[in-house]
Design a protein around this motif. Structure first.
Motif, mmCIF file in Angstrom:
data_model
loop_
_atom_site.group_PDB
_atom_site.id
_atom_site.type_symbol
_atom_site.label_atom_id
_atom_site.label_comp_id
_atom_site.label_asym_id
_atom_site.label_seq_id
_atom_site.Cartn_x
_atom_site.Cartn_y
_atom_site.Cartn_z
ATOM 1 N N GLN A 55 0.907 -1.154 -0.286
ATOM 2 C CA GLN A 55 0.281 -0.003 -0.222
ATOM 3 C C GLN A 55 0.745 1.212 0.221
ATOM 4 N N GLY A 56 2.239 1.147 0.616
ATOM 5 C CA GLY A 56 3.261 2.649 1.007
ATOM 6 C C GLY A 56 3.365 2.506 -0.674
ATOM 7 N N ILE A 57 4.271 1.398 -1.427
ATOM 8 C CA ILE A 57 3.810 1.909 -2.449
ATOM 9 C C ILE A 57 3.517 2.309 -3.771
ATOM 10 N N MET A 58 2.036 1.805 -3.038
ATOM 11 C CA MET A 58 0.986 2.461 -4.591
ATOM 12 C C MET A 58 0.987 3.733 -4.126
ATOM 13 N N VAL A 59 0.241 4.120 -2.704
ATOM 14 C CA VAL A 59 0.848 6.015 -2.366
ATOM 15 C C VAL A 59 1.893 6.361 -2.745
ATOM 16 N N PHE A 60 3.436 6.131 -2.756
ATOM 17 C CA PHE A 60 4.732 6.786 -3.272
ATOM 18 C C PHE A 60 3.982 6.918 -5.075
ATOM 19 N N VAL A 61 3.876 5.665 -5.470
ATOM 20 C CA VAL A 61 3.548 5.819 -6.734
ATOM 21 C C VAL A 61 3.211 6.870 -7.789
ATOM 22 N N PHE A 62 1.454 6.424 -6.033
ATOM 23 C CA PHE A 62 0.708 8.039 -7.052
ATOM 24 C C PHE A 62 0.945 9.293 -6.950
ATOM 25 N N GLY A 63 1.954 9.421 -6.102
ATOM 26 C CA GLY A 63 2.492 10.635 -5.507
ATOM 27 C C GLY A 63 3.338 11.299 -6.770
ATOM 28 N N VAL A 64 4.314 10.297 -6.895
ATOM 29 C CA VAL A 64 5.117 10.346 -8.619
ATOM 30 C C VAL A 64 4.320 10.819 -8.924
ATOM 31 N N ALA A 65 3.289 10.071 -9.468
ATOM 32 C CA ALA A 65 2.474 10.827 -11.198
ATOM 33 C C ALA A 65 1.761 12.072 -10.771
ATOM 34 N N LEU A 66 1.082 11.577 -10.007
ATOM 35 C CA LEU A 66 0.426 13.415 -9.534
ATOM 36 C C LEU A 66 1.464 14.570 -9.937
ATOM 37 N N GLY A 67 2.527 14.425 -9.104
ATOM 38 C CA GLY A 67 3.893 15.415 -9.230
ATOM 39 C C GLY A 67 4.076 15.523 -10.727
ATOM 40 N N LEU A 68 4.598 14.435 -11.550
ATOM 41 C CA LEU A 68 4.851 14.273 -13.319
ATOM 42 C C LEU A 68 4.029 15.449 -14.041
ATOM 43 N N LEU A 69 1.513 15.145 -13.467
ATOM 44 C CA LEU A 69 0.665 15.660 -13.914
ATOM 45 C C LEU A 69 0.935 17.256 -13.691
ATOM 46 N N ALA A 70 1.644 17.726 -12.708
ATOM 47 C CA ALA A 70 1.711 18.213 -11.874
ATOM 48 C C ALA A 70 2.418 19.505 -12.780
ATOM 49 N N GLU A 71 3.562 18.882 -12.978
ATOM 50 C CA GLU A 71 4.565 19.502 -13.826
ATOM 51 C C GLU A 71 4.133 20.177 -14.868
ATOM 52 N N ILE A 72 3.823 19.229 -15.807
ATOM 53 C CA ILE A 72 2.748 18.825 -17.550
ATOM 54 C C ILE A 72 2.248 19.807 -17.361
ATOM 55 N N ALA A 73 1.106 20.361 -16.308
ATOM 56 C CA ALA A 73 0.702 21.570 -16.474
ATOM 57 C C ALA A 73 0.629 22.496 -15.990
ATOM 58 N N LYS A 74 1.658 22.658 -15.290
ATOM 59 C CA LYS A 74 2.788 23.820 -15.245
ATOM 60 C C LYS A 74 3.505 24.481 -16.026
ATOM 61 N N ALA A 75 4.037 23.957 -17.179
ATOM 62 C CA ALA A 75 4.376 24.146 -18.590
ATOM 63 C C ALA A 75 3.975 24.261 -19.839
ATOM 64 N N VAL A 76 2.653 23.771 -19.945
ATOM 65 C CA VAL A 76 1.489 23.889 -20.322
ATOM 66 C C VAL A 76 0.911 25.238 -20.031
ATOM 67 N N LYS A 77 0.749 25.776 -18.560
ATOM 68 C CA LYS A 77 0.279 26.599 -17.999
ATOM 69 C C LYS A 77 0.948 28.151 -18.958
ATOM 70 N N GLN A 78 2.321 27.792 -18.520
ATOM 71 C CA GLN A 78 3.896 29.031 -18.960
ATOM 72 C C GLN A 78 3.199 29.072 -20.091
ATOM 73 N N LYS A 79 3.470 28.375 -21.114
ATOM 74 C CA LYS A 79 3.297 28.729 -22.871
ATOM 75 C C LYS A 79 1.777 29.086 -23.052
ATOM 76 N N GLN A 80 1.257 29.351 -21.861
ATOM 77 C CA GLN A 80 -0.124 29.848 -23.259
ATOM 78 C C GLN A 80 0.109 31.638 -22.751
ATOM 79 N N PRO A 81 0.292 32.168 -23.574
ATOM 80 C CA PRO A 81 -0.355 33.621 -23.588
ATOM 81 C C PRO A 81 -1.138 34.221 -22.702
#
Length: 81
Positions: A55-81
């Protein structure tokens, strides 16, 4: 706003996942099987330390995946005018 909350939730998930893994490994290192089962039920709320580690591994991997999605969202947000 949502990107920042995504980062916060990702960090919390990774921290709590790492804590659950650590406690699961600690409980797994207990020598006596009866004490190990009692410690797993009391400290982890699981049937076994292996279940808690999984369960701990699944929660940790969920956190990593959510962090990657947040990084992608941040990059997309910065590219928009």
């Amino acid at each position: 706003m949502f990107v920042r909350s995504g980062f916060v939730i990702a960090w919390l998930a990774m921290v709590f996942g790492a804590i659950r893994i650590t406690i699961g490994l600690f409980v797994a290192s207990i020598g006596d099987a009866a004490e190990r089962a009692a410690a797993a039920a009391y400290r982890l709320g699981s049937r076994s330390s292996g279940e808690a580690i999984d369960q701990g591994i699944m929660v940790f991997v969920f956190g990593v995946a959510l962090g990657l999605l947040a990084e992608i969202a941040k990059a997309v947000k910065q590219k928009q005018p």
